[in-house]
Design a protein around this motif. Structure first.
Motif, PDB file in Angstrom:
ATOM      1  N   ILE A  53       0.928  -0.636   0.356  1.00  0.00           N
ATOM      2  CA  ILE A  53      -0.443  -0.023   0.213  1.00  0.00           C
ATOM      3  C   ILE A  53       0.297   1.403   0.101  1.00  0.00           C
ATOM      4  CG2 ILE A  53      -1.399   1.702   1.217  1.00  0.00           C
ATOM      5  CD1 ILE A  53      -3.103  -1.274   2.590  1.00  0.00           C
ATOM      6  N   GLY A  54       2.116   1.386   0.885  1.00  0.00           N
ATOM      7  CA  GLY A  54       2.571   1.808   0.427  1.00  0.00           C
ATOM      8  C   GLY A  54       3.420   2.606  -0.548  1.00  0.00           C
ATOM      9  N   TRP A  55       3.692   1.536  -1.134  1.00  0.00           N
ATOM     10  CA  TRP A  55       4.316   2.024  -2.744  1.00  0.00           C
ATOM     11  C   TRP A  55       3.178   2.062  -3.911  1.00  0.00           C
ATOM     12  CZ3 TRP A  55       9.673   2.904  -3.335  1.00  0.00           C
ATOM     13  CH2 TRP A  55      10.859   2.291  -2.428  1.00  0.00           C
ATOM     14  N   ILE A  56       2.321   1.429  -3.588  1.00  0.00           N
ATOM     15  CA  ILE A  56       1.124   1.611  -4.325  1.00  0.00           C
ATOM     16  C   ILE A  56       0.908   3.390  -4.234  1.00  0.00           C
ATOM     17  CG2 ILE A  56      -1.089   1.474  -4.347  1.00  0.00           C
ATOM     18  CD1 ILE A  56       1.103   0.021  -6.410  1.00  0.00           C
ATOM     19  N   SER A  57       1.289   3.715  -2.941  1.00  0.00           N
ATOM     20  CA  SER A  57       0.099   5.437  -2.712  1.00  0.00           C
ATOM     21  C   SER A  57       1.594   6.350  -2.813  1.00  0.00           C
ATOM     22  CB  SER A  57       0.362   5.754  -1.266  1.00  0.00           C
ATOM     23  OG  SER A  57      -0.448   5.295  -0.658  1.00  0.00           O
ATOM     24  N   LEU A  58       2.895   5.544  -2.840  1.00  0.00           N
ATOM     25  CA  LEU A  58       3.837   6.855  -3.448  1.00  0.00           C
ATOM     26  C   LEU A  58       3.726   6.853  -5.119  1.00  0.00           C
ATOM     27  CD1 LEU A  58       7.079   5.621  -1.484  1.00  0.00           C
ATOM     28  CD2 LEU A  58       6.567   7.696  -1.412  1.00  0.00           C
ATOM     29  N   VAL A  59       3.755   5.771  -5.651  1.00  0.00           N
ATOM     30  CA  VAL A  59       3.724   6.016  -6.859  1.00  0.00           C
ATOM     31  C   VAL A  59       1.763   6.650  -7.466  1.00  0.00           C
ATOM     32  CG1 VAL A  59       3.169   4.662  -9.334  1.00  0.00           C
ATOM     33  CG2 VAL A  59       4.647   3.694  -8.042  1.00  0.00           C
ATOM     34  N   GLY A  60       1.287   6.540  -6.708  1.00  0.00           N
ATOM     35  CA  GLY A  60      -0.298   7.169  -6.930  1.00  0.00           C
ATOM     36  C   GLY A  60       0.456   8.970  -6.975  1.00  0.00           C
ATOM     37  N   ALA A  61       1.558   9.073  -6.227  1.00  0.00           N
ATOM     38  CA  ALA A  61       1.023  10.784  -5.512  1.00  0.00           C
ATOM     39  C   ALA A  61       1.674  11.345  -6.878  1.00  0.00           C
ATOM     40  CB  ALA A  61       2.489  10.606  -5.202  1.00  0.00           C
ATOM     41  N   VAL A  62       1.482  10.305  -8.178  1.00  0.00           N
ATOM     42  CA  VAL A  62       2.542  11.394  -9.375  1.00  0.00           C
ATOM     43  C   VAL A  62       1.186  11.624 -10.111  1.00  0.00           C
ATOM     44  CG1 VAL A  62       2.711  11.475 -12.064  1.00  0.00           C
ATOM     45  CG2 VAL A  62       4.270   9.625  -9.976  1.00  0.00           C
TER      46      VAL A  62
ATOM     47  N   GLY B  34      -2.818  23.951  -2.862  1.00  0.00           N
ATOM     48  CA  GLY B  34      -3.710  23.892  -1.229  1.00  0.00           C
ATOM     49  C   GLY B  34      -4.061  22.475  -1.883  1.00  0.00           C
ATOM     50  N   VAL B  35      -4.334  22.650  -2.816  1.00  0.00           N
ATOM     51  CA  VAL B  35      -5.610  21.457  -3.163  1.00  0.00           C
ATOM     52  C   VAL B  35      -4.883  19.974  -3.818  1.00  0.00           C
ATOM     53  CG1 VAL B  35      -7.312  19.724  -4.438  1.00  0.00           C
ATOM     54  CG2 VAL B  35      -7.864  22.596  -3.671  1.00  0.00           C
TER      55      VAL B  35
ATOM     56  N   THR C  25      -2.317  17.488  -1.076  1.00  0.00           N
ATOM     57  CA  THR C  25      -2.570  16.059  -1.921  1.00  0.00           C
ATOM     58  C   THR C  25      -1.626  14.592  -1.734  1.00  0.00           C
ATOM     59  OG1 THR C  25      -4.503  16.629  -2.513  1.00  0.00           O
ATOM     60  CG2 THR C  25      -3.878  14.410  -3.035  1.00  0.00           C
ATOM     61  N   ALA C  26      -0.901  15.719  -2.659  1.00  0.00           N
ATOM     62  CA  ALA C  26       0.851  14.744  -3.538  1.00  0.00           C
ATOM     63  C   ALA C  26       1.256  14.733  -1.784  1.00  0.00           C
ATOM     64  CB  ALA C  26       1.449  15.532  -4.183  1.00  0.00           C
ATOM     65  N   VAL C  27       1.361  15.394  -0.926  1.00  0.00           N
ATOM     66  CA  VAL C  27       2.515  16.208  -0.389  1.00  0.00           C
ATOM     67  C   VAL C  27       1.274  14.716   0.826  1.00  0.00           C
ATOM     68  CG1 VAL C  27       3.246  17.476   1.782  1.00  0.00           C
ATOM     69  CG2 VAL C  27       3.035  18.276  -0.280  1.00  0.00           C
ATOM     70  N   VAL C  28       0.364  14.693   1.692  1.00  0.00           N
ATOM     71  CA  VAL C  28       0.025  13.834   2.190  1.00  0.00           C
ATOM     72  C   VAL C  28       0.304  12.797   1.637  1.00  0.00           C
ATOM     73  CG1 VAL C  28      -2.034  12.598   3.055  1.00  0.00           C
ATOM     74  CG2 VAL C  28      -1.722  15.598   3.026  1.00  0.00           C
TER      75      VAL C  28
END
Length: 72
Positions: free
Chosen positions: A23-32, A53-54, A58-61
């Motif tokens: 889940i962590g790796w998917i979230s990191l990739v999804g931050a793109v 702000g939006v 979202t990317a930072v979180v």
């Protein structure tokens, strides 16, 4: 809109069947995705509070949560 729905459904499947590490790796990739959304919004002349702000927040979180989960 449709790509966000597909990405959200993909995350639900990963959350239901995956490990915290995955889940962590998917979230990191999804931050793109929110980074690209922020760039598109900025380039099209959108307000700074929208692209920072939006989409930027979202990317930072996603990166922060993804990094914590990927390292677990």
């Amino acid at each position: 809109m449709h790509d966000a729905l597909g990405a959200g459904l993909l995350m639900v499947v990963v959350l239901l069947g995956g490990t915290a590490h995955l889940i962590g790796w998917i979230s990191l990739v999804g931050a793109v995705m929110p980074v690209c959304d922020a760039l598109i919004t900025r380039k099209s002349g959108g307000p700074a509070k929208t692209y920072l702000g939006v989409h930027g927040a979202t990317a930072v979180v996603m990166v922060a949560a993804g990094a914590l989960l990927a390292l677990s």
